[in-house]
Design a protein around this motif. Structure first.
Motif, short mmCIF file in Angstrom:
data_model
loop_
_atom_site.label_atom_id
_atom_site.label_comp_id
_atom_site.label_asym_id
_atom_site.label_seq_id
_atom_site.Cartn_x
_atom_site.Cartn_y
_atom_site.Cartn_z
N UNK A 88 -14.61 -17.75 1.81
CA UNK A 88 -15.38 -16.82 2.55
C UNK A 88 -14.39 -15.56 2.80
N UNK A 89 -13.25 -15.83 3.31
CA UNK A 89 -12.44 -14.51 3.42
C UNK A 89 -11.84 -13.98 2.10
N UNK A 90 -11.62 -14.55 0.95
CA UNK A 90 -11.36 -13.89 -0.25
C UNK A 90 -12.35 -13.38 -0.71
N UNK A 91 -13.97 -13.75 -0.76
CA UNK A 91 -15.05 -12.86 -1.03
C UNK A 91 -15.09 -11.79 -0.44
N UNK A 92 -14.87 -11.98 0.87
CA UNK A 92 -15.19 -10.80 1.80
C UNK A 92 -14.03 -9.65 1.80
N UNK A 93 -12.79 -10.34 1.63
CA UNK A 93 -11.88 -9.30 1.84
C UNK A 93 -10.70 -9.11 0.57
N UNK A 94 -11.27 -9.82 -0.44
CA UNK A 94 -10.70 -9.70 -1.78
C UNK A 94 -9.23 -10.28 -1.69
N UNK A 162 -12.64 -7.83 16.31
CA UNK A 162 -13.39 -6.66 15.57
C UNK A 162 -12.56 -5.47 14.73
N UNK A 163 -11.48 -5.37 15.49
CA UNK A 163 -10.35 -4.38 14.90
C UNK A 163 -9.69 -4.92 13.78
N UNK A 164 -9.28 -6.36 13.95
CA UNK A 164 -8.81 -6.96 12.67
C UNK A 164 -9.80 -6.96 11.52
N UNK A 165 -11.09 -7.12 11.85
CA UNK A 165 -12.28 -7.19 10.85
C UNK A 165 -12.26 -5.99 10.14
N UNK A 166 -12.28 -4.78 10.90
CA UNK A 166 -12.49 -3.73 10.58
C UNK A 166 -11.23 -3.25 9.49
N UNK A 167 -10.04 -3.65 10.08
CA UNK A 167 -8.76 -3.45 9.40
C UNK A 167 -8.81 -4.05 8.09
N UNK A 168 -9.18 -5.28 7.69
CA UNK A 168 -9.37 -6.09 6.56
C UNK A 168 -10.37 -5.45 5.65
N UNK A 169 -11.31 -5.01 6.40
CA UNK A 169 -12.17 -4.34 5.27
C UNK A 169 -11.90 -2.90 4.71
N UNK A 304 -2.28 -13.04 -0.77
CA UNK A 304 -1.86 -12.80 -2.32
C UNK A 304 -3.43 -12.43 -2.61
N UNK A 305 -3.28 -11.73 -3.77
CA UNK A 305 -4.65 -11.45 -4.58
C UNK A 305 -4.60 -11.29 -6.02
N UNK A 306 -5.41 -11.95 -6.70
CA UNK A 306 -5.34 -12.28 -8.15
C UNK A 306 -5.72 -10.82 -8.76
N UNK A 312 -1.61 -4.76 -4.33
CA UNK A 312 -1.26 -5.38 -3.01
C UNK A 312 0.35 -5.45 -2.70
N UNK A 313 0.90 -5.66 -3.88
CA UNK A 313 2.43 -5.56 -3.79
C UNK A 313 3.19 -4.25 -3.12
N UNK A 314 2.30 -3.35 -3.75
CA UNK A 314 2.82 -1.82 -3.38
C UNK A 314 2.41 -1.66 -1.84
#
Length: 325
Positions: A88-94, A162-169, A304-306, A312-314
């Motif tokens: 779910x986290x990968x689907x939502x936050x990539x 809520x702040x963490x969620x917004x940051x991840x988005x 990580x992100x495929x 993401x590394x940058x």
């Protein structure tokens, strides 16, 4: 055993989340040889561990007298929880906030045999040994005090989440935009290569390029633009800057009619390029959410992100430079 009131269950969730944060932060800090505030949130809580602790109590309760069944229930329950949350986290936050891709018998990097076996062991130790003194401690706390404390903690954790969620988005949107910007820059470079190839030797000489090097040099090859160092924003940007500079030097000093259309097209592309770069450039004044994003990245060094690996590394590199300031 394990018959608690709703606010006691909630307090246990926070307690296990805190213990999980202590364990993870200590472990990762030792590996990285610096303090790492581990987790999705910035407060000292890891909700996955809190959920895992509650899950262990729930799945083990029917089999409490049978250690083997408690172990198996812990293996299955914790693995299912970790897999669902990871997907779910990968689907939502990539991005993945943990990755077992290098582990033996893993499923899409979200779970692995090693973690499953460890979760089962933790379930037995937790339910038959650690939970007993924790239960005695909770039962000794006055009802009214525990209720008020849990309510206050709920407000704090909810705000942090809520702040963490917004940051991840925001991080997800920034990764998506970086990929879009790199794709646009790749298209621009290819178009400029075409202009250089068909507008005469004088233009090619101005920016120091030869026809036989156009297809393999400045970045017009798809495989270069889509992998490794050649797909970094700073590399693509540097190549484009050189190309634009060379073309401007020739086109804006050549009043011939054949150059007017080219000059207009190049000018439009450069304006679009500057808009792309302005959105990618760091802001002069760092805002709270940018600070929070950097702290989130630093707190998850294994993120990580495929699809967005290079981007993401940058971002990780920029976050690391932020930490040094």
């Amino acid at each position: 055993m394990f018959n608690y009131l709703p606010h006691q269950w909630l307090f246990l969730f926070y307690l296990y989340s805190f213990f999980g944060w202590c364990f993870e932060s200590t472990y990762v800090s030792i590996l990285n040889k610096r303090f790492v505030n581990r987790g999705f949130m910035r407060g000292p809580f890891l909700p996955l561990y809190g959920s895992g602790g509650i899950m262990m109590l729930v799945v083990s309760k029917p089999f409490y007298s049978n250690i083997l069944l408690v172990y198996l229930a812990g293996c299955v329950g914790a693995t299912a929880l970790e897999y669902v949350v990871g997907v779910l986290m990968e689907l939502l936050f990539k991005v993945r906030y943990w990755d077992y891709s290098d582990k033996f018998l893993n499923i899409n990097g979200h779970v692995c045999l090693e973690s499953t076996l460890v979760w089962g062991f933790f379930t037995v130790v937790f339910t038959h040994y650690l939970q007993i003194p924790v239960e005695n401690f909770i039962m000794s706390i006055p009802y009214n005090f525990l209720t008020i404390f849990t309510m206050v903690l709920t407000v704090y954790v909810s705000c942090d989440f809520m702040v963490a969620f917004k940051t991840a988005i925001d991080l997800r949107d920034f990764l998506v935009y970086m990929e879009k910007a790199k794709e646009e820059m790749g298209k621009m470079q290819k178009r400029l290569d075409v202009i250089i190839a068909f507008k005469g030797e004088d233009v090619r000489e101005t920016i120091g390029q030869r026809v036989d090097g156009i297809s393999s040099g400045i970045g017009s090859r798809v495989e270069v633009l889509s992998s490794g160092i050649g797909s970094r924003v700073d590399v693509l940007s540097g190549k484009l800057e050189k190309t634009f500079a060379g073309l401007k030097e020739k086109l804006y000093h050549d009043p011939t009619p054949s150059m007017l259309n080219v000059r207009e097209e190049v000018g439009e592309m450069y304006a679009k390029y500057r808009i792309l770069m302005d959105r990618l450039a760091p802001k002069p004044i760092r805002g709270f959410f940018e600070w929070y994003r950097n702290r989130t990245i630093l707190g998850n060094p294994g993120m990580v992100s495929g699809k967005f690996k290079t981007s993401l590394e940058e971002i990780k590199e920029k976050a690391a430079s932020f930490r040094k300031k």
